[in-house]
Design a protein around this motif. Structure first.
Motif, PDB file in Angstrom:
ATOM      1  N   ARG A  47      35.388  23.215  48.727  1.00 47.55           N
ATOM      2  CA  ARG A  47      35.287  23.811  47.390  1.00 47.55           C
ATOM      3  C   ARG A  47      33.919  24.451  47.216  1.00 47.55           C
ATOM      4  NH1 ARG A  47      38.875  23.712  43.936  1.00 47.55           N
ATOM      5  NH2 ARG A  47      40.755  22.536  44.243  1.00 47.55           N
ATOM      6  N   THR A  48      33.865  25.378  46.286  1.00 44.59           N
ATOM      7  CA  THR A  48      32.607  26.032  45.955  1.00 44.59           C
ATOM      8  C   THR A  48      32.502  26.168  44.442  1.00 44.59           C
ATOM      9  OG1 THR A  48      31.223  27.975  46.295  1.00 44.59           O
ATOM     10  CG2 THR A  48      33.587  28.369  46.145  1.00 44.59           C
ATOM     11  N   GLN A  49      31.266  26.182  43.970  1.00 39.79           N
ATOM     12  CA  GLN A  49      30.997  26.442  42.557  1.00 39.79           C
ATOM     13  C   GLN A  49      30.722  27.932  42.331  1.00 39.79           C
ATOM     14  OE1 GLN A  49      31.208  24.139  40.041  1.00 39.79           O
ATOM     15  NE2 GLN A  49      32.008  22.818  41.662  1.00 39.79           N
ATOM     16  N   ALA A  50      30.629  28.680  43.430  1.00 34.82           N
ATOM     17  CA  ALA A  50      30.366  30.117  43.331  1.00 34.82           C
ATOM     18  C   ALA A  50      31.531  30.804  42.621  1.00 34.82           C
ATOM     19  CB  ALA A  50      30.174  30.714  44.719  1.00 34.82           C
ATOM     20  N   LEU A  51      31.211  31.853  41.890  1.00 37.59           N
ATOM     21  CA  LEU A  51      32.252  32.628  41.225  1.00 37.59           C
ATOM     22  C   LEU A  51      33.203  33.227  42.256  1.00 37.59           C
ATOM     23  CD1 LEU A  51      30.131  34.541  38.559  1.00 37.59           C
ATOM     24  CD2 LEU A  51      31.632  32.582  38.171  1.00 37.59           C
ATOM     25  N   LEU A  52      34.470  33.206  41.949  1.00 39.52           N
ATOM     26  CA  LEU A  52      35.506  33.726  42.834  1.00 39.52           C
ATOM     27  C   LEU A  52      35.179  35.139  43.309  1.00 39.52           C
ATOM     28  CD1 LEU A  52      38.428  33.227  43.968  1.00 39.52           C
ATOM     29  CD2 LEU A  52      39.244  34.368  41.904  1.00 39.52           C
ATOM     30  N   GLN A  53      34.741  35.987  42.397  1.00 36.38           N
ATOM     31  CA  GLN A  53      34.457  37.382  42.751  1.00 36.38           C
ATOM     32  C   GLN A  53      33.329  37.515  43.767  1.00 36.38           C
ATOM     33  OE1 GLN A  53      33.902  37.781  38.719  1.00 36.38           O
ATOM     34  NE2 GLN A  53      31.705  38.124  38.751  1.00 36.38           N
ATOM     35  N   ASN A  54      32.544  36.459  43.953  1.00 37.56           N
ATOM     36  CA  ASN A  54      31.431  36.518  44.901  1.00 37.56           C
ATOM     37  C   ASN A  54      31.826  36.159  46.324  1.00 37.56           C
ATOM     38  OD1 ASN A  54      29.714  37.331  42.867  1.00 37.56           O
ATOM     39  ND2 ASN A  54      29.015  35.263  42.420  1.00 37.56           N
ATOM     40  N   TRP A  55      33.042  35.621  46.529  1.00 41.33           N
ATOM     41  CA  TRP A  55      33.416  35.239  47.888  1.00 41.33           C
ATOM     42  C   TRP A  55      34.825  35.640  48.306  1.00 41.33           C
ATOM     43  CZ3 TRP A  55      37.520  31.841  48.295  1.00 41.33           C
ATOM     44  CH2 TRP A  55      37.817  31.054  47.175  1.00 41.33           C
ATOM     45  N   ILE A  56      35.723  35.871  47.372  1.00 36.89           N
ATOM     46  CA  ILE A  56      37.117  36.136  47.756  1.00 36.89           C
ATOM     47  C   ILE A  56      37.272  37.443  48.536  1.00 36.89           C
ATOM     48  CG2 ILE A  56      37.858  37.309  45.626  1.00 36.89           C
ATOM     49  CD1 ILE A  56      39.920  34.665  47.518  1.00 36.89           C
ATOM     50  N   GLY A  57      36.447  38.443  48.225  1.00 39.49           N
ATOM     51  CA  GLY A  57      36.536  39.720  48.935  1.00 39.49           C
ATOM     52  C   GLY A  57      36.273  39.584  50.424  1.00 39.49           C
ATOM     53  N   ALA A  58      35.257  38.816  50.785  1.00 41.95           N
ATOM     54  CA  ALA A  58      34.948  38.620  52.205  1.00 41.95           C
ATOM     55  C   ALA A  58      36.078  37.885  52.917  1.00 41.95           C
ATOM     56  CB  ALA A  58      33.641  37.846  52.349  1.00 41.95           C
ATOM     57  N   VAL A  59      36.674  36.919  52.224  1.00 43.24           N
ATOM     58  CA  VAL A  59      37.789  36.156  52.804  1.00 43.24           C
ATOM     59  C   VAL A  59      38.990  37.082  53.007  1.00 43.24           C
ATOM     60  CG1 VAL A  59      39.441  34.299  52.347  1.00 43.24           C
ATOM     61  CG2 VAL A  59      36.997  33.950  51.887  1.00 43.24           C
ATOM     62  N   LEU A  60      39.313  37.867  51.999  1.00 45.57           N
ATOM     63  CA  LEU A  60      40.462  38.769  52.112  1.00 45.57           C
ATOM     64  C   LEU A  60      40.215  39.873  53.136  1.00 45.57           C
ATOM     65  CD1 LEU A  60      41.669  38.957  48.414  1.00 45.57           C
ATOM     66  CD2 LEU A  60      42.664  37.673  50.313  1.00 45.57           C
ATOM     67  N   GLY A  61      38.971  40.273  53.305  1.00 44.20           N
ATOM     68  CA  GLY A  61      38.645  41.235  54.351  1.00 44.20           C
ATOM     69  C   GLY A  61      39.017  40.696  55.727  1.00 44.20           C
TER      70      GLY A  61
END
Length: 176
Positions: A47-61
């Protein structure tokens, strides 16, 4: 720290791929970024406390590139925003990996994503219609498009003699 982040993103991307394959099994199904983010954190146990918009793009890439490598359709087309049902700006990576030019027009991007979703359903769906299905905007975005179309009103009535717009009475103020 950098290697840890890379490992976590790889783990999340693997989980995202599995989740998106499950979504693709149901014709016309989509998943929101928020739902996907929760699912992959839950499934991975990271889990992360980081905002979704800060990490989901890299994962989806990573998912985009893996789907391309496997010869699968772009599964990330199944991921849409909660509020408007549209794919995100990161969808440009799908086009880039496929060697296609970027799409600036939002509706054109959504139509491309609709075609990509259909490819996903045709490959993985367990309930595809006998006719092979058809591309469709996400349900939420389709509703918004229909609502906007409904707002477009009939052109105002005009007087046949002087061509001025008629008042609500339907009787021309100039010509009577």
């Amino acid at each position: 720290m950098g290697d840890d982040v890379t490992d976590v993103r790889e783990k999340w991307a693997s989980e995202a791929y599995i989740v998106l394959l499950q979504v693709a099994r149901t014709y016309r199904a989509v998943i929101t970024y928020k739902e996907l983010g929760e699912d992959i954190q839950e499934r991975s146990g990271v889990r992360t406390q980081a905002l979704l918009q800060n990490w989901i793009g890299a994962v989806l890439g990573k998912v985009v590139r893996e789907a391309h490598r496997r010869g699968d359709p772009p599964l990330t087309a199944l991921v849409v925003h909660t509020d408007d049902g549209m794919v995100g700006n990161g969808y440009k990576e799908v086009l880039e990996v496929a060697g296609l030019p970027p799409v600036q027009d939002v509706l054109e991007r959504e139509l491309h994503a609709a075609d990509a979703r259909l490819e996903c359903y045709r490959k993985f769906s367990l309930d595809l219609p006998k006719d092979g299905g058809s591309p469709a905007l996400s349900p939420k975005h389709q509703t918004a498009v229909e609502r906007q179309r409904a707002r477009v009103t009939e052109p105002a009535a005009v007087c046949r003699s002087c061509y001025l717009q008629l008042p609500s009475t339907g009787v021309c103020d100039s010509c009577g």
